[in-house]
Write a protein that holds these residues in place. Structure first.
Motif, mmCIF file in Angstrom:
data_model
loop_
_atom_site.group_PDB
_atom_site.id
_atom_site.type_symbol
_atom_site.label_atom_id
_atom_site.label_comp_id
_atom_site.label_asym_id
_atom_site.label_seq_id
_atom_site.Cartn_x
_atom_site.Cartn_y
_atom_site.Cartn_z
ATOM 1 N N ARG A 291 0.805 -1.206 0.000
ATOM 2 C CA ARG A 291 0.000 0.000 0.000
ATOM 3 C C ARG A 291 0.841 1.259 0.000
ATOM 4 N NH1 ARG A 291 -3.971 -3.278 2.197
ATOM 5 N NH2 ARG A 291 -2.999 -3.519 4.223
ATOM 6 N N LYS B 285 -17.162 -1.957 -7.183
ATOM 7 C CA LYS B 285 -16.890 -1.903 -5.760
ATOM 8 C C LYS B 285 -15.420 -1.599 -5.517
ATOM 9 C CE LYS B 285 -20.521 -5.161 -4.348
ATOM 10 N NZ LYS B 285 -20.809 -6.426 -3.620
ATOM 11 N N HIS B 286 -15.179 -0.909 -4.412
ATOM 12 C CA HIS B 286 -13.802 -0.622 -4.024
ATOM 13 C C HIS B 286 -13.678 -0.835 -2.530
ATOM 14 C CE1 HIS B 286 -9.926 1.206 -3.521
ATOM 15 N NE2 HIS B 286 -10.423 2.100 -2.684
ATOM 16 N N HIS B 287 -12.726 -1.661 -2.139
ATOM 17 C CA HIS B 287 -12.519 -1.952 -0.728
ATOM 18 C C HIS B 287 -11.433 -1.061 -0.162
ATOM 19 C CE1 HIS B 287 -11.798 -4.008 3.024
ATOM 20 N NE2 HIS B 287 -10.530 -4.213 2.673
ATOM 21 N N ALA B 288 -11.832 -0.156 0.719
ATOM 22 C CA ALA B 288 -10.856 0.700 1.377
ATOM 23 C C ALA B 288 -10.247 -0.079 2.541
ATOM 24 C CB ALA B 288 -11.540 1.961 1.896
ATOM 25 N N PRO B 289 -8.955 0.006 2.734
ATOM 26 C CA PRO B 289 -8.318 -0.733 3.820
ATOM 27 C C PRO B 289 -8.834 -0.277 5.177
ATOM 28 C CG PRO B 289 -6.821 0.911 2.946
ATOM 29 C CD PRO B 289 -7.991 0.855 2.010
ATOM 30 N N SER B 290 -8.931 -1.193 6.101
ATOM 31 C CA SER B 290 -9.371 -0.875 7.454
ATOM 32 C C SER B 290 -8.255 -0.165 8.200
ATOM 33 C CB SER B 290 -9.753 -2.141 8.201
ATOM 34 O OG SER B 290 -8.601 -2.952 8.418
ATOM 35 N N GLU C 206 -4.547 3.457 -2.277
ATOM 36 C CA GLU C 206 -5.640 2.505 -2.436
ATOM 37 C C GLU C 206 -6.851 3.115 -3.125
ATOM 38 O OE1 GLU C 206 -5.989 -0.779 -1.800
ATOM 39 O OE2 GLU C 206 -3.833 -0.759 -1.485
ATOM 40 N N GLU C 207 -6.822 4.417 -3.342
ATOM 41 C CA GLU C 207 -7.943 5.060 -4.017
ATOM 42 C C GLU C 207 -7.953 4.661 -5.487
ATOM 43 O OE1 GLU C 207 -7.456 9.203 -3.444
ATOM 44 O OE2 GLU C 207 -7.916 9.156 -1.287
ATOM 45 N N ARG D 200 -3.345 5.276 2.318
ATOM 46 C CA ARG D 200 -4.770 5.348 1.949
ATOM 47 C C ARG D 200 -4.944 5.893 0.539
ATOM 48 N NH1 ARG D 200 -5.185 7.544 7.206
ATOM 49 N NH2 ARG D 200 -5.643 9.606 6.345
ATOM 50 N N GLU E 272 -5.489 -2.558 9.004
ATOM 51 C CA GLU E 272 -4.636 -2.894 7.864
ATOM 52 C C GLU E 272 -3.635 -1.781 7.584
ATOM 53 O OE1 GLU E 272 -7.581 -5.694 5.160
ATOM 54 O OE2 GLU E 272 -7.775 -3.516 5.047
#
Length: 240
Positions: free
Chosen positions: A11, A105-110, A93-94, A90, A113
């Motif tokens: 990331r 769908k897009h999964h944003a890291p927690s 990851e965009e 972050r 993470e």
């Protein structure tokens, strides 16, 4: 190239188009600074691990700038440094503008993470810098700048392209210069480790033994706040 414990933190990368520049070593830029008096325990101490705090931060990705989230020996990793690299993680990851139209769908890291990624990234950087210092390996400012300028010219012939890259990645020139310094230091550590060892088997054995000792040495000197504790933390304590 010897990566030691600083693995490819996926990331913490910039947008595509700067592969060669980022292949230098996906490390952090100034992850550490001299801790204030009493801020970090001496590297020779081995305190007992403390239990996790009972009142976690409302937003662990935005600690107070002056907060010490981890120490490597007497060097500190502050909340400001963590927040800087968390923002970069972050941002990487965009989805790109093109992906926004093609992906449903897009999964944003927690938060967990991001913490794992960023803290591993920052701690690994301090380990490599600390090892280079212990081995009396010095990388001059001139070497760093010369190498950086060469790579930048190859990857971004036009200044506008480089400015776009910086804006998209959220990184600064100082960040990238430090990546170059880390790469040069790591390469010289590898050369030192392999000196006198011939043959693939002999070199692999030397590297394996070094990495084991390297990890043991620096993990024992790494202290983390419970909220930011990761595998590389040898000690976890609520007060740093």
């Amino acid at each position: 190239m010897l990566r030691l414990r600083a693995q490819n933190r996926s990331r913490l990368r910039a947008p595509a188009g700067a592969a060669a520049l980022l292949s230098l070593m996906l490390f952090a830029v100034p992850a550490s600074a001299q801790a204030p008096a009493g801020g970090c325990p001496p590297s020779s101490t081995s305190p007992e691990s403390a239990p996790p705090t009972t009142s976690p931060l409302t937003n662990p990705l935005s600690p107070a700038p002056e907060q010490i989230v981890a120490c490597v020996g007497s060097k500190s990793i502050t909340g400001a440094t963590f927040s800087h690299w968390a923002a970069i993680a972050r941002r990487s990851e965009e989805p790109s503008p093109k992906a926004v139209h093609t992906a449903s769908k897009h999964h944003a890291p927690s938060a967990g993470e991001v913490i794992k990624e960023v803290m591993g990234f920052l701690i690994s950087s301090d380990w490599v810098l600390g090892e280079a210092a212990d081995l009396n390996i010095h990388v001059s400012e001139g070497e760093v700048r010369h190498t950086f300028d060469h790579i930048r010219t190859q990857q971004f012939p036009k200044k506008k392209e480089f400015k776009v890259f910086l804006k998209q990645s959220g990184q600064t020139v100082a960040d990238l210069l430090f990546r170059v310094r880390l790469n040069l230091a790591s390469t010289r550590i590898q050369q030192r480790v392999l000196a006198g060892h011939r043959g693939e088997r002999g070199q692999q054995h030397a590297l394996s033994r070094f990495v084991h000792d390297f990890t043991t040495k620096w993990k024992a000197q790494t202290y983390c706040d419970p909220t930011y504790a990761v595998t590389d933390c040898g000690h976890v304590q609520t007060s740093l």
